[in-house]
Design a protein around this motif. Structure first.
Motif, PDB file in Angstrom:
ATOM      1  N   LEU A  26       0.842  -1.188   0.000  1.00 53.15           N
ATOM      2  CA  LEU A  26       0.000   0.000   0.000  1.00 53.15           C
ATOM      3  C   LEU A  26       0.882   1.244   0.000  1.00 53.15           C
ATOM      4  O   LEU A  26       1.557   1.548   0.985  1.00 53.15           O
ATOM      5  N   ILE A  27       0.905   1.957  -1.125  1.00 50.93           N
ATOM      6  CA  ILE A  27       1.714   3.168  -1.278  1.00 50.93           C
ATOM      7  C   ILE A  27       0.806   4.373  -1.051  1.00 50.93           C
ATOM      8  O   ILE A  27      -0.185   4.543  -1.764  1.00 50.93           O
ATOM      9  N   PHE A  28       1.169   5.178  -0.083  1.00 49.33           N
ATOM     10  CA  PHE A  28       0.323   6.289   0.371  1.00 49.33           C
ATOM     11  C   PHE A  28       1.144   7.565   0.311  1.00 49.33           C
ATOM     12  O   PHE A  28       2.030   7.789   1.133  1.00 49.33           O
ATOM     13  N   THR A  29       0.896   8.401  -0.699  1.00 48.87           N
ATOM     14  CA  THR A  29       1.661   9.631  -0.832  1.00 48.87           C
ATOM     15  C   THR A  29       1.007  10.753  -0.035  1.00 48.87           C
ATOM     16  O   THR A  29      -0.097  10.602   0.489  1.00 48.87           O
ATOM     17  N   PHE A 195       3.327 -10.883   3.221  1.00 51.60           N
ATOM     18  CA  PHE A 195       3.781  -9.640   3.847  1.00 51.60           C
ATOM     19  C   PHE A 195       2.846  -8.479   3.507  1.00 51.60           C
ATOM     20  O   PHE A 195       2.150  -8.494   2.478  1.00 51.60           O
ATOM     21  N   PHE A 196       2.838  -7.493   4.401  1.00 49.18           N
ATOM     22  CA  PHE A 196       2.119  -6.242   4.202  1.00 49.18           C
ATOM     23  C   PHE A 196       3.136  -5.114   4.271  1.00 49.18           C
ATOM     24  O   PHE A 196       3.816  -4.949   5.281  1.00 49.18           O
ATOM     25  N   VAL A 197       3.243  -4.360   3.198  1.00 50.52           N
ATOM     26  CA  VAL A 197       4.118  -3.197   3.140  1.00 50.52           C
ATOM     27  C   VAL A 197       3.249  -1.944   3.096  1.00 50.52           C
ATOM     28  O   VAL A 197       2.453  -1.767   2.170  1.00 50.52           O
ATOM     29  N   TYR A 198       3.381  -1.101   4.112  1.00 51.93           N
ATOM     30  CA  TYR A 198       2.718   0.200   4.138  1.00 51.93           C
ATOM     31  C   TYR A 198       3.799   1.244   3.896  1.00 51.93           C
ATOM     32  O   TYR A 198       4.610   1.520   4.767  1.00 51.93           O
ATOM     33  N   LEU A 199       3.823   1.786   2.671  1.00 52.13           N
ATOM     34  CA  LEU A 199       4.861   2.719   2.244  1.00 52.13           C
ATOM     35  C   LEU A 199       4.251   4.119   2.163  1.00 52.13           C
ATOM     36  O   LEU A 199       3.628   4.488   1.163  1.00 52.13           O
ATOM     37  N   ALA A 200       4.416   4.890   3.229  1.00 53.73           N
ATOM     38  CA  ALA A 200       3.772   6.201   3.375  1.00 53.73           C
ATOM     39  C   ALA A 200       4.785   7.304   3.085  1.00 53.73           C
ATOM     40  O   ALA A 200       5.474   7.800   3.982  1.00 53.73           O
TER      41      ALA A 200
END
Length: 480
Positions: A26-29, A195-200
């Motif tokens: 999940l990429i969150f800009t 895996f869960f990647v939270y890329l904020a």
């Protein structure tokens, strides 16, 4: 003991095997506008990697977040409107300090056997650098590994790894690359299990910073430089998924926390940015408004989801979906469920993203901090009556970041048909009194169920923490 009953009950449902459970990225800009991607119509910013994501996946064109950073992240992590959530010790602040008894998306995924990593801006433990609560950082909210700043980059950025400070006043021009490096390393370490990647990402929130490789390269100015660097790093991450052999079993999402900044009436920002101040903010066109407003440009943001063989390629959907839906939806994809011991406002939209339906029957409520400003149902949006805010209130201070034409007195409800008037130019309330009545009824229900600046909801959670105060318009201020 944090959420023990929930963890045990969900765990009894059974952990999905590593062979079947899909990975989630999940990429969150930060502050990226609706138009600020090539695939969403940018005339100046080139984003070939994200555009490729859209070609191979689905664009959601009516996806909603919250008006500013912290509330949007709180909604994403919990599946709830921010006003429903318990705060640790700051009930009246714009930015929630998320109570430890709230259940996060990471905690839900952990019950299904996921390894969880958080990279980038957290903003749920205190908004200003140096004021965060260590006990509220990602390691205490469901993340096995974390790297990034606790707070925003309005002034400077301190970097933390797993809750421990490792660097003071880091070079912000390197953040996009460093976050991506850490996320890729995490994927490599955990490729054999779900895996869960939270890329904020911190960018493109001001202060803007970009590496030398991308400086001055975009026709969209400094802001465009930062977005094009984001795009390049999305390409790196997508390639890493392929290299590690997990691309075919990974959902990748790209979206933003709210609309873009507007600096035209902010003397402080214009002074610090100089004559090229306009290059520091993005575009929400063709939407009206920007970050901090309840117009479409404040909350409606770009959204792309890609999963080979699962999400139909090259598609788009205009159903109303929001950050609050990510918790129940991603829980379902992982083989689990959202918490059942509390109200969750979001919906499971997995059928929609898989192309099994293109309809979603639900209202969406537009909050400006704790003030309910509008409601959308289907193609119709109702702006609620709103007079001049109290001097010194959050609503008053936010006007600095709105164009003059967007600062109006709503003497009576205003109705917009977003299907034919996406820019909210024509009030059609007089032509559709039945729709006004229908949406006003929904708004009154939300005021009682979720709350409003002058209304407590019995379903709002405190877990014994201090409850917010009621006022004509909530007080507040500072950076957003």
């Amino acid at each position: 003991m944090k959420n023990v009953i929930f963890m045990m009950l969900v765990g009894l449902l059974g952990v999905v095997s590593a062979e079947k459970a899909p990975n989630i990225v999940l990429i969150f800009t930060d502050d990226q506008g609706y138009q600020d991607l090539g695939c969403f119509g940018s005339p100046t910013i080139k984003t070939p990697n994200i555009d490729q994501m859209a070609k191979e996946g689905m664009r959601l064109t009516s996806f909603y977040a919250q008006t500013v950073c912290g509330p949007s992240r709180a909604s994403l992590m919990t599946g709830c409107y921010p006003l429903r959530l318990a705060r640790h010790a700051n009930p009246d602040s714009v930015h929630p300090e998320l109570h430890l008894e709230e259940i996060t998306l990471a905690e839900v995924l952990k019950t299904q056997g996921y390894t969880t990593g958080m990279f980038g801006k957290w903003d749920l433990a205190g908004h200003k650098p140096g004021t965060h609560k260590v006990e509220l950082l990602p390691p205490h909210q469901g993340f096995d590994y974390s790297f990034g700043p606790p707070a925003s980059n309005d002034h400077y950025v301190d970097l933390f790894r797993n809750g421990e400070k490792i660097e003071s006043k880091a070079d912000m021009s390197q953040l996009t690359r460093r976050y991506t490096d850490e996320a890729i390393a995490f994927i490599k370490r955990n490729r054999k299990r779900p895996f869960f990647v939270y890329l904020a990402h911190t960018m493109p929130h001001v202060k803007l910073a970009v590496s030398e490789e991308f400086k001055g390269k975009s026709a969209g100015g400094l802001y465009g430089d930062t977005v094009e660097e984001l795009d390049w790093n999305v390409g790196r991450l997508m390639q890493a998924l392929k290299d590690e052999g997990v691309d075919q079993n990974t959902y990748v999402i790209y979206t933003s926390d709210n609309g873009p900044w507007y600096f035209g009436r902010s003397g402080g920002h214009k002074k610090s940015m100089g004559p090229n101040w306009a290059e520091h903010g993005g575009s929400a066109k063709p939407l009206r408004g920007a970050k901090t407003t309840a117009w479409e440009g404040g909350l409606r943001v770009p959204f792309i989801i890609r999963a080979p063989g699962k999400v139909p390629a090259g598609t788009e959907c205009d159903a109303v979906v929001a950050t609050i839906d990510m918790m129940p939806t991603l829980a379902k994809l992982a083989g689990g469920t959202a918490p059942s011991d509390r109200v969750i406002d979001g919906l499971d939209v997995s059928a929609l993203i898989h192309g099994e339906t293109d309809r979603l029957d639900r209202p969406y409520f537009y909050y400006q901090h704790d003030c309910l400003r509008a409601v959308r149902y289907g193609q119709w949006k109702l702006m609620l009556p709103y007079t001049e805010p109290e001097k010194g209130s959050i609503a008053s201070s936010w006007q600095t970041y709105m164009e003059k034409n967007d600062v109006i007195r709503v003497e009576k409800p205003m109705l917009f048909d977003l299907e034919v008037d996406i820019s909210e130019t024509t009030d059609v309330a007089d032509r559709h009194p039945e729709k006004v009545a229908e949406l006003m009824k929904l708004a009154k229900q939300a005021q009682q169920d979720i709350g409003d600046h002058d209304t407590f909801s019995e379903l709002a959670r405190t877990f014994g923490a201090q409850r917010r105060t009621l006022s004509t318009e909530s007080k507040g201020g500072g950076n957003y």
